[in-house]
Write a protein that holds these residues in place. Structure first.
Motif, PDB file in Angstrom:
ATOM      1  N   ALA A 168       1.534   6.822  -6.749  1.00  0.00           N
ATOM      2  CA  ALA A 168       0.480   7.794  -7.056  1.00  0.00           C
ATOM      3  C   ALA A 168       0.965   9.221  -6.823  1.00  0.00           C
ATOM      4  O   ALA A 168       0.685  10.125  -7.626  1.00  0.00           O
ATOM      5  N   ILE A 169       1.712   9.422  -5.765  1.00  0.00           N
ATOM      6  CA  ILE A 169       2.257  10.758  -5.486  1.00  0.00           C
ATOM      7  C   ILE A 169       3.229  11.170  -6.583  1.00  0.00           C
ATOM      8  O   ILE A 169       3.199  12.310  -7.060  1.00  0.00           O
ATOM      9  N   GLN A 214       2.466  15.126 -13.227  1.00  0.00           N
ATOM     10  CA  GLN A 214       1.398  15.886 -13.866  1.00  0.00           C
ATOM     11  C   GLN A 214       1.507  17.369 -13.535  1.00  0.00           C
ATOM     12  O   GLN A 214       1.312  18.220 -14.407  1.00  0.00           O
ATOM     13  N   ALA A 215       1.812  17.679 -12.293  1.00  0.00           N
ATOM     14  CA  ALA A 215       1.968  19.078 -11.895  1.00  0.00           C
ATOM     15  C   ALA A 215       3.130  19.729 -12.654  1.00  0.00           C
ATOM     16  O   ALA A 215       3.036  20.884 -13.090  1.00  0.00           O
ATOM     17  N   LYS A 216       4.190  18.983 -12.839  1.00  0.00           N
ATOM     18  CA  LYS A 216       5.338  19.482 -13.598  1.00  0.00           C
ATOM     19  C   LYS A 216       4.939  19.774 -15.044  1.00  0.00           C
ATOM     20  O   LYS A 216       5.319  20.813 -15.612  1.00  0.00           O
ATOM     21  N   VAL A 271       0.839  -1.200   0.000  1.00  0.00           N
ATOM     22  CA  VAL A 271       0.000   0.000   0.000  1.00  0.00           C
ATOM     23  C   VAL A 271       0.878   1.255   0.000  1.00  0.00           C
ATOM     24  O   VAL A 271       0.604   2.209  -0.735  1.00  0.00           O
ATOM     25  N   GLN A 272       1.938   1.249   0.790  1.00  0.00           N
ATOM     26  CA  GLN A 272       2.842   2.397   0.813  1.00  0.00           C
ATOM     27  C   GLN A 272       3.495   2.607  -0.548  1.00  0.00           C
ATOM     28  O   GLN A 272       3.662   3.748  -1.006  1.00  0.00           O
TER      29      GLN A 272
END
Length: 65
Positions: free
Chosen positions: A41-42, A48-50, A34-35
């Motif tokens: 995902a992060i 995407q932000a970049k 899960v980690q």
């Protein structure tokens, strides 16, 4: 007093301990999975932000619907 021979009780306790340890290891492994998925995902969100920042810097913004 228990009717189970001490040697048999010892074997049963050892098997129970081994089973509990296997369950605990499976839970820990699932937590690590899960980690890892959360980290992936992060990283995807940061990428995407970049891309958005690059597009804005170039005077455009691609939008997907």
């Amino acid at each position: 007093m228990s009717s189970i021979h001490p040697a048999v009780a010892s074997v049963l306790n050892a098997r129970n301990d081994a089973t509990q340890q296997q369950v605990q290891m499976a839970v820990v492994a699932k937590g690590l999975d899960v980690q890892e998925q959360t980290g992936d995902a992060i990283n995807a969100m940061l990428e995407q932000a970049k891309q958005v920042q690059t597009q804005i810097a170039n005077g455009r913004l691609d939008v997907r619907v």
